[in-house]
Write a protein that holds these residues in place. Structure first.
Motif, PDB file in Angstrom:
ATOM      1  N   PHE A  14       0.834  -1.207   0.000  1.00  0.00           N
ATOM      2  CA  PHE A  14       0.000   0.000   0.000  1.00  0.00           C
ATOM      3  C   PHE A  14       0.867   1.256   0.000  1.00  0.00           C
ATOM      4  O   PHE A  14       0.640   2.188  -0.780  1.00  0.00           O
ATOM      5  N   VAL A  15       1.872   1.295   0.864  1.00  0.00           N
ATOM      6  CA  VAL A  15       2.756   2.457   0.949  1.00  0.00           C
ATOM      7  C   VAL A  15       3.485   2.665  -0.368  1.00  0.00           C
ATOM      8  O   VAL A  15       3.606   3.799  -0.865  1.00  0.00           O
ATOM      9  N   ASP A  16       3.976   1.583  -0.971  1.00  0.00           N
ATOM     10  CA  ASP A  16       4.692   1.693  -2.241  1.00  0.00           C
ATOM     11  C   ASP A  16       3.785   2.227  -3.348  1.00  0.00           C
ATOM     12  O   ASP A  16       4.201   3.075  -4.154  1.00  0.00           O
ATOM     13  N   LEU A  17       2.557   1.741  -3.392  1.00  0.00           N
ATOM     14  CA  LEU A  17       1.618   2.203  -4.416  1.00  0.00           C
ATOM     15  C   LEU A  17       1.255   3.670  -4.181  1.00  0.00           C
ATOM     16  O   LEU A  17       1.181   4.470  -5.132  1.00  0.00           O
ATOM     17  N   PHE A  18       1.040   4.020  -2.937  1.00  0.00           N
ATOM     18  CA  PHE A  18       0.720   5.407  -2.584  1.00  0.00           C
ATOM     19  C   PHE A  18       1.850   6.331  -3.041  1.00  0.00           C
ATOM     20  O   PHE A  18       1.623   7.382  -3.651  1.00  0.00           O
ATOM     21  N   ASN A  19       3.067   5.930  -2.739  1.00  0.00           N
ATOM     22  CA  ASN A  19       4.229   6.719  -3.123  1.00  0.00           C
ATOM     23  C   ASN A  19       4.353   6.826  -4.634  1.00  0.00           C
ATOM     24  O   ASN A  19       4.669   7.895  -5.176  1.00  0.00           O
ATOM     25  N   GLN A  20       4.090   5.748  -5.315  1.00  0.00           N
ATOM     26  CA  GLN A  20       4.145   5.744  -6.782  1.00  0.00           C
ATOM     27  C   GLN A  20       3.130   6.723  -7.365  1.00  0.00           C
ATOM     28  O   GLN A  20       3.438   7.492  -8.291  1.00  0.00           O
ATOM     29  N   GLU A  21       1.936   6.738  -6.834  1.00  0.00           N
ATOM     30  CA  GLU A  21       0.903   7.647  -7.331  1.00  0.00           C
ATOM     31  C   GLU A  21       1.236   9.105  -7.024  1.00  0.00           C
ATOM     32  O   GLU A  21       0.946  10.006  -7.816  1.00  0.00           O
ATOM     33  N   ASP A  22       1.868   9.343  -5.874  1.00  0.00           N
ATOM     34  CA  ASP A  22       2.193  10.722  -5.496  1.00  0.00           C
ATOM     35  C   ASP A  22       3.252  11.347  -6.401  1.00  0.00           C
ATOM     36  O   ASP A  22       3.416  12.576  -6.388  1.00  0.00           O
ATOM     37  N   GLN A  23       3.957  10.539  -7.178  1.00  0.00           N
ATOM     38  CA  GLN A  23       4.913  11.114  -8.131  1.00  0.00           C
ATOM     39  C   GLN A  23       4.184  11.985  -9.160  1.00  0.00           C
ATOM     40  O   GLN A  23       4.768  12.910  -9.733  1.00  0.00           O
ATOM     41  N   LYS A  24       2.911  11.698  -9.386  1.00  0.00           N
ATOM     42  CA  LYS A  24       2.131  12.461 -10.361  1.00  0.00           C
ATOM     43  C   LYS A  24       1.847  13.892  -9.881  1.00  0.00           C
ATOM     44  O   LYS A  24       1.521  14.760 -10.687  1.00  0.00           O
ATOM     45  N   VAL A  25       1.977  14.102  -8.575  1.00  0.00           N
ATOM     46  CA  VAL A  25       1.724  15.426  -8.017  1.00  0.00           C
ATOM     47  C   VAL A  25       2.733  16.441  -8.549  1.00  0.00           C
ATOM     48  O   VAL A  25       2.367  17.536  -9.015  1.00  0.00           O
ATOM     49  N   LEU A  26       4.012  16.096  -8.504  1.00  0.00           N
ATOM     50  CA  LEU A  26       5.041  17.022  -8.968  1.00  0.00           C
ATOM     51  C   LEU A  26       4.960  17.238 -10.470  1.00  0.00           C
ATOM     52  O   LEU A  26       5.238  18.345 -10.959  1.00  0.00           O
ATOM     53  N   ALA A  27       4.581  16.204 -11.198  1.00  0.00           N
ATOM     54  CA  ALA A  27       4.406  16.364 -12.645  1.00  0.00           C
ATOM     55  C   ALA A  27       3.276  17.339 -12.944  1.00  0.00           C
ATOM     56  O   ALA A  27       3.371  18.158 -13.870  1.00  0.00           O
ATOM     57  N   ALA A  28       2.208  17.265 -12.164  1.00  0.00           N
ATOM     58  CA  ALA A  28       1.068  18.176 -12.359  1.00  0.00           C
ATOM     59  C   ALA A  28       1.473  19.617 -12.085  1.00  0.00           C
ATOM     60  O   ALA A  28       1.076  20.542 -12.808  1.00  0.00           O
ATOM     61  N   ILE A  29       2.271  19.832 -11.045  1.00  0.00           N
ATOM     62  CA  ILE A  29       2.765  21.176 -10.739  1.00  0.00           C
ATOM     63  C   ILE A  29       3.636  21.687 -11.880  1.00  0.00           C
ATOM     64  O   ILE A  29       3.521  22.844 -12.317  1.00  0.00           O
ATOM     65  N   ALA A  30       4.520  20.829 -12.397  1.00  0.00           N
ATOM     66  CA  ALA A  30       5.404  21.233 -13.496  1.00  0.00           C
ATOM     67  C   ALA A  30       4.604  21.619 -14.730  1.00  0.00           C
ATOM     68  O   ALA A  30       4.941  22.584 -15.427  1.00  0.00           O
ATOM     69  N   ASN A  31       3.542  20.896 -14.999  1.00  0.00           N
ATOM     70  CA  ASN A  31       2.722  21.198 -16.176  1.00  0.00           C
ATOM     71  C   ASN A  31       1.965  22.513 -16.034  1.00  0.00           C
ATOM     72  O   ASN A  31       1.566  23.109 -17.040  1.00  0.00           O
ATOM     73  N   ALA A  32       1.776  22.963 -14.802  1.00  0.00           N
ATOM     74  CA  ALA A  32       1.038  24.215 -14.561  1.00  0.00           C
ATOM     75  C   ALA A  32       1.974  25.363 -14.199  1.00  0.00           C
ATOM     76  O   ALA A  32       1.523  26.419 -13.745  1.00  0.00           O
TER      77      ALA A  32
END
Length: 304
Positions: free
Chosen positions: A27-45
């Protein structure tokens, strides 16, 4: 009420379809994997966030105010960011304010039903006497919150700068705000629970906006918070360390300089580098709108 299942924030995430079967480590590994998308979203904006910083700072420099408005998690994040500005930047409490559907009670007790009343969002704009120099940031993960939509519409009517911050594409939920920030982190691990990735990316964006604005307003010198409010022992220690680090003074003379400045780090630094008395140093700062670097340049002083 129309269905919202088509919204990006409400869709099921294929990566977590067996969420209830994972071990805690998985669960922790999957959560961490999904949270990588947060920084990508910030970069795109990045460009539109920078625009929000520039235009907000311009309004606040003229005496305007920054308001965050939202419901539920989105609104609470706005209140949190606003509350942290005075101690961090010694900004007046009225300069950055958070407005939450349901008011103070909704900070600790769910009042999500209140988000469905657009008239309440509009009424909040009237209550706070929103005007042309003000900035209103509507925060809504799914973009459809009537409370926020009503506030944006009312703020536009008062010629305020309006900013819309959402985690769905503009094609799904358009906005009439002047600056449109879309933070697309994708579906949540727990379907529809936008306190997760959507909440994380919202917190980062608000951190960037408020900090970036305060940098533009001269609240920072280098990477030091030279307008820090010295209100407890931790902040006193931080203020002394800032002065000592930037001037090369030992702790005791740095603390003495802070005392002579009336506990104002920026003033203490200017006094040290210009040898001006507190009143004269303050007048120089005021003349340059609180910008320490500009004041030093005008005095033709280059700190060593």
């Amino acid at each position: 009420m129309p269905t919202r299942g088509h919204l990006l924030t409400e869709q099921a995430n294929p990566a977590s379809q067996n969420l209830d079967q994972l071990t805690p480590l998985e669960f922790v590994d999957l959560f961490n994997q999904e949270d990588q998308k947060v920084l990508a979203a910030i970069a795109n904006a990045r460009e539109v966030i920078a625009q929000a910083i520039t235009e907000t700072a311009d309004r606040l420099r003229q005496g305007g105010r920054l308001f965050y408005i939202g419901a539920g998690t989105s609104g609470r994040l706005g209140v949190l960011d606003a509350a942290e500005c005075p101690p961090t930047f010694c900004s007046p409490p009225e300069m950055v304010q958070g407005i939450l559907a349901g008011g103070r009670a909704a900070l600790v007790k769910s009042s999500e039903a209140l988000e469905d009343r657009a008239r309440d969002g509009a009424a909040a704009m009237i209550e706070h006497q929103i005007g042309p120099l003000d900035v209103v940031v509507g925060i809504t993960a799914g973009g459809t919150t009537p409370y926020v939509q009503g506030a944006i519409t009312a703020a536009n009517e008062q010629r305020a700068l309006t900013i819309f911050l959402a985690c769905v594409p503009s094609q799904q939920v358009p906005t009439n705000a002047q600056i449109d920030i879309r933070l697309l982190v994708g579906p949540e691990l727990l379907t529809g629970s936008t306190r997760l990735k959507a909440g994380t990316v919202t917190k980062i964006a608000l951190n960037m906006i408020s900090t970036g604005v305060m940098v533009q307003l001269g609240k920072v010198y280098g990477n030091r918070m030279v307008d820090v409010s010295v209100t407890n022992s931790k902040l006193f220690d931080r203020a002394v360390r800032i002065i000592a680090d930037l001037t090369g003074l030992e702790r005791e003379p740095a603390a003495d300089l802070l005392s002579k400045s009336g506990q104002r780090v920026k003033l203490a630094l200017l006094m040290h580098w210009t040898n001006l008395a507190p009143e004269a140093a303050q007048a120089l700062l005021d003349h340059h709108h609180g910008q320490l670097r500009t004041a030093l340049n005008a005095f033709q002083v280059t700190p060593s």
